[in-house]
Design an enzyme around this catalytic site. Structure first.
Site, PDB file in Angstrom:
ATOM      1  N   CYS B  51      39.611  60.797  32.938  1.00  0.00           N
ATOM      2  CA  CYS B  51      38.452  60.289  32.186  1.00  0.00           C
ATOM      3  C   CYS B  51      37.415  61.384  31.954  1.00  0.00           C
ATOM      4  O   CYS B  51      36.570  61.262  31.076  1.00  0.00           O
ATOM      5  CB  CYS B  51      37.838  59.100  32.903  1.00  0.00           C
ATOM      6  SG  CYS B  51      37.463  59.431  34.617  1.00  0.00           S
ATOM      7  N   ARG B  53      38.318  64.818  31.608  1.00  0.00           N
ATOM      8  CA  ARG B  53      38.840  66.031  30.988  1.00  0.00           C
ATOM      9  C   ARG B  53      40.195  65.801  30.324  1.00  0.00           C
ATOM     10  O   ARG B  53      40.995  64.971  30.771  1.00  0.00           O
ATOM     11  CB  ARG B  53      38.968  67.146  32.016  1.00  0.00           C
ATOM     12  CG  ARG B  53      39.983  66.895  33.127  1.00  0.00           C
ATOM     13  CD  ARG B  53      39.917  67.943  34.216  1.00  0.00           C
ATOM     14  NE  ARG B  53      38.636  67.903  34.897  1.00  0.00           N
ATOM     15  CZ  ARG B  53      37.714  68.848  34.801  1.00  0.00           C
ATOM     16  NH1 ARG B  53      37.932  69.916  34.084  1.00  0.00           N
ATOM     17  NH2 ARG B  53      36.571  68.735  35.442  1.00  0.00           N
ATOM     18  N   GLU B 117      35.712  64.986  44.723  1.00  0.00           N
ATOM     19  CA  GLU B 117      36.490  63.731  44.698  1.00  0.00           C
ATOM     20  C   GLU B 117      37.977  64.066  44.722  1.00  0.00           C
ATOM     21  O   GLU B 117      38.389  65.125  44.245  1.00  0.00           O
ATOM     22  CB  GLU B 117      36.103  62.878  43.480  1.00  0.00           C
ATOM     23  CG  GLU B 117      36.262  63.558  42.126  1.00  0.00           C
ATOM     24  CD  GLU B 117      37.581  63.280  41.481  1.00  0.00           C
ATOM     25  OE1 GLU B 117      38.306  62.419  41.987  1.00  0.00           O
ATOM     26  OE2 GLU B 117      37.904  63.954  40.488  1.00  0.00           O
ATOM     27  N   GLN B 119      40.652  62.028  43.623  1.00  0.00           N
ATOM     28  CA  GLN B 119      41.567  61.398  42.667  1.00  0.00           C
ATOM     29  C   GLN B 119      42.239  62.446  41.785  1.00  0.00           C
ATOM     30  O   GLN B 119      43.363  62.274  41.348  1.00  0.00           O
ATOM     31  CB  GLN B 119      40.784  60.446  41.762  1.00  0.00           C
ATOM     32  CG  GLN B 119      40.591  59.072  42.358  1.00  0.00           C
ATOM     33  CD  GLN B 119      39.964  58.121  41.361  1.00  0.00           C
ATOM     34  OE1 GLN B 119      39.399  58.544  40.364  1.00  0.00           O
ATOM     35  NE2 GLN B 119      40.071  56.847  41.632  1.00  0.00           N
ATOM     36  N   GLN B 123      46.022  63.109  39.784  1.00  0.00           N
ATOM     37  CA  GLN B 123      46.127  63.289  38.336  1.00  0.00           C
ATOM     38  C   GLN B 123      46.807  64.619  37.995  1.00  0.00           C
ATOM     39  O   GLN B 123      47.569  64.698  37.030  1.00  0.00           O
ATOM     40  CB  GLN B 123      44.725  63.209  37.713  1.00  0.00           C
ATOM     41  CG  GLN B 123      44.172  61.790  37.779  1.00  0.00           C
ATOM     42  CD  GLN B 123      42.661  61.725  37.676  1.00  0.00           C
ATOM     43  OE1 GLN B 123      41.957  62.668  38.002  1.00  0.00           O
ATOM     44  NE2 GLN B 123      42.152  60.586  37.230  1.00  0.00           N
ATOM     45  N   GLY B 192      26.159  36.889  48.085  1.00  0.00           N
ATOM     46  CA  GLY B 192      25.868  37.139  46.672  1.00  0.00           C
ATOM     47  C   GLY B 192      27.163  37.367  45.914  1.00  0.00           C
ATOM     48  O   GLY B 192      28.207  37.637  46.532  1.00  0.00           O
ATOM     49  N   GLY B 194      27.082  39.106  42.616  1.00  0.00           N
ATOM     50  CA  GLY B 194      26.756  39.937  41.452  1.00  0.00           C
ATOM     51  C   GLY B 194      27.583  41.209  41.390  1.00  0.00           C
ATOM     52  O   GLY B 194      28.639  41.316  42.022  1.00  0.00           O
TER      53      GLY B 194
END
Lengths: 274, 436
Positions: B51, B53, B117, B119, B123, B192, B194
């Site tokens: 997302c 590059r 990160e 991830q 990839q 909650g 939300g």
């Protein structure tokens, strides 16, 4: 043999200092590359310390606790050994710097004292008395380690409560882990203390004057029983009522104060154990 | 000679709207790689598309970087509608050392929007399978990719660049781990339903916990959020009981008043018994838990500001690790180019070895009639070993010598070692004959 013993006595504080610095580096940088070296060096140093204790034991022909300095050195060895065991079981290395600081300080005192008083009176201990002395060393070591972990628990607890998320917060293991280390070390201290009291009570050789005074309920004996009851009570509550964490940490610290006061009373009254 | 090339459209230079247009799915990526091989005259190609590059790495046998960049950009324009902007440039072109360094930095998470990160490692691995499917992975890029994956792992294990949470929901879990250690037997209560509750549930998906319960004033919303998952839903009226059972509480309701006040929490604390810690992460504004609740023993009440501080400290720590990560990248870059260099001298070494072998065989054939088979085999073995030993040192030196990083010198060495240069006298005679 004397030359070898003296050389190791000089080497040990230096090595503990280097290992401590390695662990301090690990604490500040968290570099895993250094971790394996630090652990290997720690194992090597503990092995050398064991060799020293054996050589010293051979030299005097019994458990090497002839003087407070030797007692101190053996406690340093046992603390390092307990830490190695905990580190191997949990793979946590972030607390090593604190434990090794205590080990280093104790060994410095021991080495300086032994080297500066080479003619310290040497006493040969019998079998039961040797066991008494060895378990006393182990119990003090367990209590010191438990207290360090108790203190770390309280510091981390306060850091989280007050929202101080600095390096200490980042490096420490969880509160639960610290509480576990605290209780495990306290168990070691308590069990060893039980054996110490048992052996002390039944020793009648007269090698140690404290043993002879068991029936007289001196301050030392009273404090020792108080420490034993405190640890026993805390660990029973921990096991049965799941009382842990803060209360256990405070109790182990109180227990350490009691044990240190036993040593202080012993030294002030008639010298170490009379 | 192998030329490495990288065309990068990344979050630093390419706006999100443009990146969206050039993001590839697996199938589209494989087709694009095939098109690159067809139109751009590359020997090997790899496509890394995330997302943040879209990057095309390729090897060329002809060192014409600019032409190749233009062709790749044209292909992107034709296939994905990418519009080149030159000022400021919305793409990045790098070659050789810089291209390799860039890939290693990408794999190490140093080029990621969220520094460190992990991830991206998955990839990068995925990109290798795309190239295999397209048939565009060759010896150089395959090795480069393996190297990059290794660099990514090294950076993460030898530095703390990936340590510490950088989002509120992950910071809440990090805090929980600091209190409880493992969350395997811990009960999580989410109050909650939300956006924050949804993000937390997403973060919890990869974490083994004892159980998750949601409670909300409007039960239908909690049911909807729980969906078909193993998450339990409780009525809001049972909040007290849920708090007694919970270990980690994340609250984010829209209530205008605290939903739990000090006396109530004191009672809950007593009902929990022992010294069971309770971590309450109050992410609501205004807050759901009265501030005094945090004064109770073994109750850790943390709010948005606390999590923000954790995130900022973690980010600072990650940034502090950058110099060490850079030195790993530099070291590995040199290692990769040393390997690449061996590829360039390999033909020279091969030819020299073949010539030696040919001479050896020819000489050996002359002996065949004079020796019995056993002696012949022995001489064969000895001469082969002798040649191997004679050529070992020059071969290794050719691969390692720093001076031979220069391509002109490699060409001279190649000529010296593999080609027959006519004797000057023979050349003169030939010239005389031509003039006659």
């Amino acid at each position: 043999m004397q030359l070898g013993v003296n050389t190791i006595l000089v080497l040990l504080p230096v090595l503990y200092c280097v290992v401590g610095m390695g662990y301090a580096h690990l604490y500040t940088r968290k570099s895993s590359g250094l971790a394996s070296h630090a652990r290997a060096l720690l194992l090597g140093t503990v092995a050398l310390h064991l060799l020293f204790s054996l050589l010293r034991g051979l030299q005097i022909g019994s458990c090497p606790v002839a003087s407070p300095a030797e007692f101190c050195s053996l406690v340093a060895f046992c603390i390092a050994l307990i830490y190695v065991g905990l580190e191997m079981r949990t793979s946590d290395r972030s607390t090593g710097v604190f434990i090794l600081l205590a080990v280093f300080l104790m060994q410095v005192i021991a080495s300086v004292f032994i080297l500066s008083h080479p003619q310290a009176p040497e006493r040969t201990l019998g079998m039961l008395t040797s066991l008494h002395a060895a378990t006393a060393v182990l119990s003090l070591s367990g209590i010191v380690v438990a207290s360090i972990y108790g203190l770390l628990y309280l510091c981390l607890y306060t850091a989280i409560k007050s929202g101080r998320f600095g390096l200490f917060y980042q490096r420490m293991p969880s509160l639960e882990a610290l509480s576990l280390f605290n209780s495990r070390a306290a168990w070691i201290g308590f069990l060893a203390l039980s054996v110490t009291l048992f052996c002390g009570y039944f020793t009648r050789s007269g090698e140690l004057s404290m043993v002879a005074r068991v029936g007289a309920w001196s301050a030392e004996v009273l404090l020792t029983w108080a420490a034993w009851l405190l640890y026993g009570g805390c660990l029973a509550a921990h096991r049965v009522l799941h009382v842990g964490g803060k209360r256990l940490a405070y109790s182990t610290l109180l227990g350490l104060l009691l044990v240190l006061s036993i040593l202080a009373v012993g030294l002030l009254e008639e010298g170490f154990h009379g | 000679m192998v030329e490495l090339f990288c065309l990068s459209l990344n979050h630093r230079v390419t706006p999100l709207a443009v990146r969206e247009g050039v993001a590839f799915s697996r199938d589209a990526g494989v087709s694009f790689l095939k098109a690159v091989r067809e139109h751009c005259q590359v020997t090997e190609a790899m496509l890394l598309s995330t997302c943040n590059r879209t990057e095309l790495y390729s090897t060329l046998s002809v060192p014409k970087e600019v032409d190749h960049a233009r062709r790749s950009l044209d292909l992107l324009r034709d296939l994905r509608g990418f519009q080149v902007v030159e000022s400021p440039r919305n793409y990045l072109v790098t070659g050789n050392q810089n291209a390799v360094r860039h890939l290693f930095r990408v794999a190490g998470g140093m080029e990621s929007q969220i520094l460190g990160e992990d991830q991206i490692l998955g990839q990068v691995k995925e990109a290798l399978t795309w190239a295999r499917s397209a048939g565009t992975s060759g010896r150089v890029l395959h090795r480069l990719w393996e190297w990059a994956l290794r660099v990514g792992k090294r950076v993460r294990t030898e530095t703390a660049i990936g340590n510490g949470a950088l989002s509120a929901s992950h910071a809440a879990l990090e805090l929980a781990r600091k209190v409880f250690g493992s969350l395997r037997q811990k009960q999580v209560l989410v109050i909650g339903s939300g956006e924050i509750a949804r993000l937390l549930l997403e973060s919890l998906r990869g974490v083994r916990v004892g159980g998750v319960t949601i409670t909300n004033r409007t039960r239908a919303h909690a049911d909807e959020l729980a969906g078909d998952s193993s998450v339990k839903v409780r009525d809001f009226q049972e909040l007290r009981e849920a708090l007694v059972e919970a270990d980690l509480v994340v609250s984010s309701t829209g209530a205008s008043e605290p939903i739990v006040r000090y006396p109530q929490m004191k009672e809950i604390r007593a009902a929990r018994g022992g010294e069971r810690p309770l971590l309450v992460v109050d992410l609501a504004l205004p807050r759901d838990f009265e501030e005094r609740c945090g004064q109770l023993d073994q109750v850790f009440l943390k709010n948005l500001d606390d999590l923000k501080e954790i995130v900022q400290r973690n980010l600072a720590e990650r940034e502090g690790e950058l110099p060490r990560a850079e030195s790993i990248v530099e070291e590995e870059c040199q290692g990769f180019f040393a390997w690449l260099h061996t590829l360039e001298v390999e033909p020279t070494i091969r030819i020299v070895r073949e010539r030696f072998e040919e001479i050896r065989r020819r000489e050996l054939e002359g002996l065949r009639d004079h020796l019995d088979s056993e002696a012949f085999a022995k001489v064969d073995r000895i001469t082969r070993r002798m040649i191997q030993r004679l050529l070992h040192l020059p071969s290794e030196n050719l691969k390692r010598h720093e001076a031979l990083r220069d391509r002109e010198l490699i060409a001279i060495f190649h000529e010296l070692l593999t080609q027959e240069i006519p004797h000057p006298r023979a050349q003169r005679h030939a010239g005389d004959r031509e003039s006659e």
